[in-house]
Design an enzyme around this catalytic site. Structure first.
Site, PDB file in Angstrom:
ATOM      1  N   GLU A  25       3.477  -1.274  -3.509  1.00  8.52           N
ATOM      2  CA  GLU A  25       3.945  -0.852  -1.663  1.00  8.52           C
ATOM      3  C   GLU A  25       4.878  -1.787  -1.635  1.00  8.52           C
ATOM      4  OE1 GLU A  25       1.633  -1.974   1.521  1.00  8.52           O
ATOM      5  OE2 GLU A  25       0.590  -2.912   1.254  1.00  8.52           O
ATOM      6  N   VAL A 106       0.622   1.653   2.433  1.00  8.25           N
ATOM      7  CA  VAL A 106      -0.300   2.378   0.946  1.00  8.25           C
ATOM      8  C   VAL A 106      -0.461   4.048   1.355  1.00  8.25           C
ATOM      9  CG1 VAL A 106      -2.979   2.687   0.774  1.00  8.25           C
ATOM     10  CG2 VAL A 106      -2.292  -0.151   1.179  1.00  8.25           C
ATOM     11  N   LYS A 159      -9.017  -7.153   5.518  1.00  9.54           N
ATOM     12  CA  LYS A 159      -9.450  -7.251   6.192  1.00  9.54           C
ATOM     13  C   LYS A 159     -10.070  -7.621   7.631  1.00  9.54           C
ATOM     14  CE  LYS A 159      -4.252  -6.920   6.892  1.00  9.54           C
ATOM     15  NZ  LYS A 159      -4.239  -5.947   5.543  1.00  9.54           N
TER      16      LYS A 159
HETATM   17  N1  PSU Z   1      -2.774  -5.832   4.080  1.00 14.49           N
HETATM   18  C1  PSU Z   1      -1.490  -6.395   3.516  1.00 14.49           C
HETATM   19  N2  PSU Z   1      -0.539  -6.299   4.464  1.00 14.49           N
HETATM   20  C2  PSU Z   1       0.453  -5.618   4.355  1.00 14.49           C
HETATM   21  C3  PSU Z   1      -0.677  -4.842   5.262  1.00 14.49           C
HETATM   22  C4  PSU Z   1      -1.495  -4.744   4.063  1.00 14.49           C
HETATM   23  O1  PSU Z   1      -2.291  -7.608   3.813  1.00 14.49           O
HETATM   24  O2  PSU Z   1       1.194  -6.131   4.765  1.00 14.49           O
HETATM   25  C5  PSU Z   1       0.197  -2.825   5.762  1.00 14.49           C
HETATM   26  C6  PSU Z   1      -0.035  -1.964   4.230  1.00 14.49           C
HETATM   27  O3  PSU Z   1       1.138  -1.401   3.972  1.00 14.49           O
HETATM   28  C7  PSU Z   1      -1.287  -0.946   4.823  1.00 14.49           C
HETATM   29  C8  PSU Z   1      -0.818  -0.824   6.291  1.00 14.49           C
HETATM   30  O4  PSU Z   1      -1.039   0.174   4.630  1.00 14.49           O
HETATM   31  O5  PSU Z   1       0.040  -2.530   5.914  1.00 14.49           O
HETATM   32  C9  PSU Z   1      -0.973  -1.253   7.180  1.00 14.49           C
HETATM   33  O6  PSU Z   1      -0.758  -0.379   9.115  1.00 14.49           O
HETATM   34  P1  PSU Z   1      -1.084   0.759   9.838  1.00 14.49           P
HETATM   35  O7  PSU Z   1      -2.986  -0.138  10.244  1.00 14.49           O
HETATM   36  O8  PSU Z   1      -0.909  -0.089  10.827  1.00 14.49           O
HETATM   37  O9  PSU Z   1      -2.193   1.713   9.214  1.00 14.49           O
END
Ligand code: PSU
Ligand code: MN
Length: 302
Positions: A25, A106, A159
């Site tokens: 990604e 993702v 996380k």
């Molecule tokens: N995990 C990480 N770094 C990131 C992300 C996830 O360690 O930058 C990013 C990924 O691209 C994931 C997104 O799909 O954060 C999720 O964002 P949201 O919670 O706004 O859907």
């Protein structure tokens, strides 16, 4: 209007040869890590995939073109740009149709990988159910993507900035297999273990690839979440992180951070509050996931 896809030279070759491919990604590059570490890590992770015997395909939208595999200059531009959109499922078509530039989360990376016939994808952590979701309804589209797009996603668990029990509940409701690698506990991103047991456990890339193929044989539409624990030497104990995460979350609430901005804000705050240690761990776990994904990709083509 037509969908324009550009493959990098190495991805083109791998597709012609039927070689193993691993999707990567780009939101982790633009919104997940600071420059210049983000660029170094993006290159390192690609190198790890190659060292694992597969071809990396980093995915992004550049000026309305869907790139599957980024050439060096494109990767460099993306890593330094400050005005790049964060593209999830909802944003992908709009960005492509209007000639925009954006990094894929993702969810969006899974969509693009599937379009390109790529079955496995390595990242750091997936989005999930955020703390306070009962009030905010903030649930990442990544979870629903895993339910509908047949790509195996290798992450280091969820996380601890998320509500991990609720994240696992949604994945269960959506019928997404959640597979811990080599242990019973669901890994917690910066820490190897969480108090939660993973729904499934597998101990080899071959098993994970076989399960991916079996889902296709059953006609099931979605993917799999592979939760690969961070290497022991790089983990940050959960008890060290807990107060830091709590601090970052209360800062986010105080600053009225909402929607797409929540995850990048929390990651940046945790980076500051750990004096960069969170980033070192993040890099180690992404590289570890890239290696496993390459191995899964090799089993998938057998
Ligand atoms: N995990 C990480 N770094 C990131 C992300 C996830 O360690 O930058 C990013 C990924 O691209 C994931 C997104 O799909 O954060 C999720 O964002 P949201 O919670 O706004 O859907
Ligand atoms: Mn969200």
């Amino acid at each position: 209007m037509s969908l324009e896809i550009r493959y990098s030279d190495e991805v083109k070759r791998a597709r012609n040869d039927g070689g193993p491919l691993v999707a990567l990604e780009s939101t982790i590059i633009t919104h997940g890590m600071p420059f210049p570490q983000n660029l170094a890590v993006a290159r390192q992770v690609e190198a790890d995939v190659r060292a694992g015997g597969a071809t990396p395909a980093t995915i992004a939208v550049i000026k309305g073109v869907l790139h599957i595999g980024l050439e060096n200059a494109a990767l460099e531009n993306l890593a330094q740009a400050t005005d790049v959109a964060k593209l999830s499922r909802a944003d992908l078509a709009a960005c492509l149709a209007t000639g925009g530039t954006g990094a894929t989360t993702v969810a969006a990376t899974m969509i693009a990988a599937h379009l390109a016939g790529i079955g496995v994808f390595a990242t750091g952590g997936i989005g999930g159910v955020h703390e306070g979701a009962a009030q905010t309804f903030d649930i990442s589209a990544d979870l629903m993507e895993l339910a509908q797009t047949p790509v195996t996603v290798v992450a280091a668990g969820a996380k601890a900035i998320l509500d991990v029990p609720k994240t696992l509940e949604v994945l269960e409701t959506q019928g997404v297999p959640v597979i811990a690698v080599g242990q019973d506990s669901f890994p917690a991103f910066w820490s190897r273990e969480s108090p939660l047991k993973a729904p499934l456990r597998m101990d080899s890339a071959a098993q994970i690839a076989a399960a991916h193929r079996m889902r296709a044989a059953l006609g099931l539409p979605g993917g799999q979440l592979v939760a690969n624990p961070i290497p022991a030497t790089d983990e940050i104990p959960a008890r060290t992180l807990a107060p830091i995460i709590a601090q970052a979350q209360s800062d986010a609430t105080a600053a009225c951070i909402k929607g797409k901005a929540v995850t990048p804000f929390l990651l940046q705050r945790i980076f500051e509050l750990t004096q960069g240690r969170s980033l070192t761990a993040n890099i180690a776990l992404v590289r570890n996931n890239a290696r496993l994904a390459a191995e899964i990709a090799r089993h998938l083509i057998r």
